[in-house]
Design an enzyme around this catalytic site. Structure first.
Site, PDB file in Angstrom:
ATOM      1  N   ASP A  23      75.504  19.363  47.575  1.00  0.00           N
ATOM      2  CA  ASP A  23      75.918  17.985  47.839  1.00  0.00           C
ATOM      3  C   ASP A  23      77.433  17.932  47.952  1.00  0.00           C
ATOM      4  O   ASP A  23      78.146  18.370  47.052  1.00  0.00           O
ATOM      5  CB  ASP A  23      75.440  17.062  46.712  1.00  0.00           C
ATOM      6  CG  ASP A  23      75.941  15.639  46.917  1.00  0.00           C
ATOM      7  OD1 ASP A  23      75.505  14.997  47.886  1.00  0.00           O
ATOM      8  OD2 ASP A  23      76.788  15.182  46.133  1.00  0.00           O
ATOM      9  N   GLU A 111      73.373  18.637  53.262  1.00  0.00           N
ATOM     10  CA  GLU A 111      73.078  17.407  53.988  1.00  0.00           C
ATOM     11  C   GLU A 111      73.881  17.368  55.287  1.00  0.00           C
ATOM     12  O   GLU A 111      74.895  18.048  55.429  1.00  0.00           O
ATOM     13  CB  GLU A 111      73.366  16.178  53.130  1.00  0.00           C
ATOM     14  CG  GLU A 111      74.827  15.958  52.857  1.00  0.00           C
ATOM     15  CD  GLU A 111      75.066  14.887  51.818  1.00  0.00           C
ATOM     16  OE1 GLU A 111      74.320  13.899  51.774  1.00  0.00           O
ATOM     17  OE2 GLU A 111      76.010  15.051  51.045  1.00  0.00           O
ATOM     18  N   CYS A 170      61.558  10.768  39.422  1.00  0.00           N
ATOM     19  CA  CYS A 170      60.402   9.870  39.528  1.00  0.00           C
ATOM     20  C   CYS A 170      60.277   9.232  40.909  1.00  0.00           C
ATOM     21  O   CYS A 170      59.379   8.432  41.127  1.00  0.00           O
ATOM     22  CB  CYS A 170      60.483   8.790  38.447  1.00  0.00           C
ATOM     23  SG  CYS A 170      61.636   7.466  38.837  1.00  0.00           S
ATOM     24  N   CYS A 185      68.166   4.167  37.703  1.00  0.00           N
ATOM     25  CA  CYS A 185      66.873   4.128  38.384  1.00  0.00           C
ATOM     26  C   CYS A 185      66.158   2.807  38.078  1.00  0.00           C
ATOM     27  O   CYS A 185      66.017   2.423  36.915  1.00  0.00           O
ATOM     28  CB  CYS A 185      66.029   5.309  37.915  1.00  0.00           C
ATOM     29  SG  CYS A 185      64.375   5.293  38.613  1.00  0.00           S
ATOM     30  N   CYS A 188      62.476   3.997  36.175  1.00  0.00           N
ATOM     31  CA  CYS A 188      62.431   4.536  34.802  1.00  0.00           C
ATOM     32  C   CYS A 188      63.694   4.214  34.003  1.00  0.00           C
ATOM     33  O   CYS A 188      63.815   4.608  32.842  1.00  0.00           O
ATOM     34  CB  CYS A 188      62.145   6.039  34.827  1.00  0.00           C
ATOM     35  SG  CYS A 188      63.524   7.032  35.447  1.00  0.00           S
ATOM     36  N   ASP A 195      76.055  12.758  42.318  1.00  0.00           N
ATOM     37  CA  ASP A 195      76.138  14.031  43.041  1.00  0.00           C
ATOM     38  C   ASP A 195      75.081  15.025  42.560  1.00  0.00           C
ATOM     39  O   ASP A 195      74.488  15.749  43.361  1.00  0.00           O
ATOM     40  CB  ASP A 195      77.540  14.650  42.878  1.00  0.00           C
ATOM     41  CG  ASP A 195      78.629  13.754  43.456  1.00  0.00           C
ATOM     42  OD1 ASP A 195      78.314  12.923  44.326  1.00  0.00           O
ATOM     43  OD2 ASP A 195      79.792  13.897  43.039  1.00  0.00           O
TER      44      ASP A 195
END
Ligand SMILES: [Zn+2]
Length: 209
Positions: A23, A111, A170, A185, A188, A195
């Site tokens: 990344d 990426e 998740c 998140c 969760c 990163d």
């Protein structure tokens, strides 16, 4: 006959069966998570960080001075010198990190660099953008070139893959301020490093798409 030019980079990677997700980040320069769950974070080296700080200070000075005055010209000369210095340090950093990646892993996932460049350009200030581009723009071609010579596989992750928006654990949606290095998140409620989470997603990209 051995190809003399290619010989220095012809060594096999030290972990030929290990896959790495790379990344190009907002917080750190490069975050790598590999298929053995090992992580390496490459920060900008201290001299480069110092040079960027001085660059910012000099730009501020320049903006306060009267164009074409003696002080203005002096600041401008200094700015150009610092810019060249920072750019060459960043390029050197790109060489070192890409060399490490190619010497280590059998497969490198990265990426799409247009997205990485977009993330960086969100930082607004033109000189920071152009400086970031000097590193990011060189990263992909340098990595690809070295990997090809060492016969290391490079996989470019789909440019629309939202590596910073999916929680790797998740698959819940991550939210946070635009440039925040920590994200939360929605599913969760765990807080993650942007990163680090992205490097996990990039590593596992083909598995989850
Ligand atoms: Zn989650």
């Amino acid at each position: 006959m051995r190809d003399k030019l290619a010989s220095p980079t012809n060594q096999a990677p030290s972990k030929p069966t290990t896959r790495a997700g790379v990344d190009l980040g907002l917080g750190s320069f490069v975050t790598v998570t590999d298929s053995n769950e090992d992580r390496i974070v490459f920060s900008n080296p201290a001299p480069l960080r110092a040079s960027i700080t001085e660059l910012k200070r000099t730009q501020k000075q320049l903006s306060r001075r009267i164009p074409r005055s003696h002080g203005y010209e002096r600041a401008k000369t200094k700015l150009n010198r610092l810019y060249r210095k920072s750019t060459s340090m960043r390029r050197e950093n790109v060489h070192q990190v890409t060399r490490y990646l190619v010497d280590t892993y059998g497969e490198i996932k990265i990426e799409d660099l247009n997205i990485a460049a977009m993330k960086q350009s969100m930082r607004r200030r033109a000189f920071r953008r152009s400086l970031a581009d000097a590193g990011l723009g060189a990263f992909g071609p340098t990595l690809t070139y070295k990997a090809k010579r060492a016969k290391v596989k490079v996989v470019v992750v789909d440019r629309y893959f939202p590596s910073s928006q999916i929680h790797h654990n998740c698959t819940g949606k991550l939210t946070g301020a635009k440039l925040a290095t920590r994200l939360t998140c929605d599913t969760c409620h765990v807080e993650v490093d942007r990163d680090e989470n992205a490097s996990f997603n990039i590593r596992d990209w083909s598995d989850i798409s």
